[in-house]
Write a protein that holds these residues in place. Structure first.
Motif, mmCIF file in Angstrom:
data_model
loop_
_atom_site.group_PDB
_atom_site.id
_atom_site.type_symbol
_atom_site.label_atom_id
_atom_site.label_comp_id
_atom_site.label_asym_id
_atom_site.label_seq_id
_atom_site.Cartn_x
_atom_site.Cartn_y
_atom_site.Cartn_z
ATOM 1 N N ALA A 121 6.373 13.407 -24.592
ATOM 2 C CA ALA A 121 5.595 14.636 -24.775
ATOM 3 C C ALA A 121 4.831 14.599 -26.101
ATOM 4 C CB ALA A 121 6.507 15.860 -24.715
ATOM 5 N N ARG A 122 5.462 14.090 -27.137
ATOM 6 C CA ARG A 122 4.777 14.007 -28.431
ATOM 7 C C ARG A 122 3.588 13.051 -28.364
ATOM 8 N NH1 ARG A 122 8.900 13.481 -33.428
ATOM 9 N NH2 ARG A 122 6.917 13.781 -34.548
ATOM 10 N N ARG A 125 0.816 14.965 -26.520
ATOM 11 C CA ARG A 125 0.219 15.992 -27.386
ATOM 12 C C ARG A 125 -0.665 15.352 -28.456
ATOM 13 N NH1 ARG A 125 5.268 18.790 -26.695
ATOM 14 N NH2 ARG A 125 6.117 17.763 -28.545
ATOM 15 N N GLU A 148 13.124 13.620 -20.822
ATOM 16 C CA GLU A 148 12.523 14.890 -21.238
ATOM 17 C C GLU A 148 12.295 15.805 -20.042
ATOM 18 O OE1 GLU A 148 9.174 13.925 -24.071
ATOM 19 O OE2 GLU A 148 9.917 11.899 -23.700
ATOM 20 N N ALA A 149 11.773 16.995 -20.306
ATOM 21 C CA ALA A 149 11.484 17.954 -19.240
ATOM 22 C C ALA A 149 10.217 17.532 -18.514
ATOM 23 C CB ALA A 149 11.324 19.352 -19.824
ATOM 24 N N ASP A 151 8.410 19.024 -16.263
ATOM 25 C CA ASP A 151 7.373 20.054 -16.140
ATOM 26 C C ASP A 151 6.464 20.065 -17.374
ATOM 27 O OD1 ASP A 151 8.154 20.847 -13.645
ATOM 28 O OD2 ASP A 151 9.332 22.561 -14.318
ATOM 29 N N GLU A 152 7.050 19.903 -18.545
ATOM 30 C CA GLU A 152 6.236 19.868 -19.761
ATOM 31 C C GLU A 152 5.322 18.648 -19.762
ATOM 32 O OE1 GLU A 152 6.595 19.852 -24.657
ATOM 33 O OE2 GLU A 152 8.363 19.434 -23.439
ATOM 34 N N LEU A 153 5.862 17.505 -19.376
ATOM 35 C CA LEU A 153 5.045 16.299 -19.332
ATOM 36 C C LEU A 153 3.901 16.457 -18.330
ATOM 37 C CD1 LEU A 153 7.772 13.486 -19.404
ATOM 38 C CD2 LEU A 153 6.445 14.403 -21.310
ATOM 39 N N HIS A 155 2.433 19.245 -17.417
ATOM 40 C CA HIS A 155 1.430 20.161 -17.959
ATOM 41 C C HIS A 155 0.526 19.440 -18.958
ATOM 42 C CE1 HIS A 155 -0.307 23.947 -19.362
ATOM 43 N NE2 HIS A 155 -0.148 23.482 -20.587
ATOM 44 N N LEU A 156 1.122 18.645 -19.837
ATOM 45 C CA LEU A 156 0.331 17.910 -20.826
ATOM 46 C C LEU A 156 -0.574 16.883 -20.151
ATOM 47 C CD1 LEU A 156 3.141 17.362 -23.482
ATOM 48 C CD2 LEU A 156 1.122 18.818 -23.762
#
Length: 241
Positions: A121-122, A125, A148-149, A151-153, A155-156
């Motif tokens: 994710a980092r 971003r 990691e999650a 869903d967050e990945l 979205h990014l």
């Protein structure tokens, strides 16, 4: 504590055992992506690597491969590459943008792998931030795990897709969780995902060089490159046509 599979636990089959079909699928996806490099300008590519402990056996190979990317893209007006890596306890760093292989090689040789959790994710971003400042044409990520999650990945990755920054993910190993995550990131960003065999570095080298050439010069440059290289890269050119 990392519970990912050890590097020695079962290597991928050879190309005759099924890898070839997967490479073909990856190349078809790359061929469908619209060129992103501006005519006459230098391409910009983020080269992101998982530098956690499980990837130490292939880190030296990655250093050799990145030099090939510069060599193949150099005749197209050049390629600027930024190294991004994560390792250890929350460490995620980015190098300066490099316009030649020697600078990136120096950055990579200063890195040793350390145990830790993934920080994809980092990386995503960071890519969003970089392309907001100046257009980035492609992101390459090489890794073997995802912790990691999702869903967050996702979205990014979708945001990267909206900004025209495709992600090309290369999956080392057999972890099904990582495989699923990498495929979704690739799809949502408009890029592609491919599994590779660490015992066959030439295949990965050719695929990475093809993405670098594509980022630097678009489809025409990729076609010219394939005439010199042949093999896997030529398959990609035929699909582009």
């Amino acid at each position: 504590m990392n519970d990912r599979p050890k590097q020695s636990e079962g290597r991928l089959p050879s190309e005759t055992g099924g890898t070839g079909a997967e490479v073909d699928a990856f190349l078809r996806k790359v061929a469908a992506i619209r060129p992103t490099a501006a005519g006459g300008g230098r391409g910009r590519l983020i080269f992101a690597l998982d530098a956690t402990a499980s990837r130490q056996p292939t880190w030296d190979g990655a250093m050799q491969i990145q030099a090939e990317m510069f060599e193949q893209a150099g005749a197209l007006g050049g390629l600027d590459v930024q190294l991004v890596f994560y390792r250890g306890f929350g460490e995620c760093k980015a190098s300066k943008w490099q316009s030649e292989a020697r600078g990136l090689l120096r950055a990579m040789t200063a890195v040793t792998c350390l145990a830790g959790r993934t920080q994809i994710a980092r990386v995503l971003r960071h890519a969003l931030g970089e392309t907001a400042k100046k257009k980035v044409n492609a992101l390459i990520f090489v890794g073997d795990a995802m912790e990691e999650a999702l869903d967050e990945l996702g979205h990014l990755a979708g945001e990267l897709g909206l900004r025209g920054l495709p992600c090309f993910l290369f999956h080392e190993g057999r972890d099904p969780v990582a495989r699923d995550a990498f495929e979704q990131i690739a799809r949502l960003s408009g890029g592609a995902c491919c599994r590779f065999d660490p015992s066959a570095p030439q295949q990965l080298r050719d695929l990475l060089a093809a993405v670098a050439v594509y980022a630097a010069g678009g489809r025409k440059a990729l076609a010219d490159f394939s005439e010199r290289r042949g093999g896997i890269v030529r398959q990609l050119t035929h699909q582009v046509r």
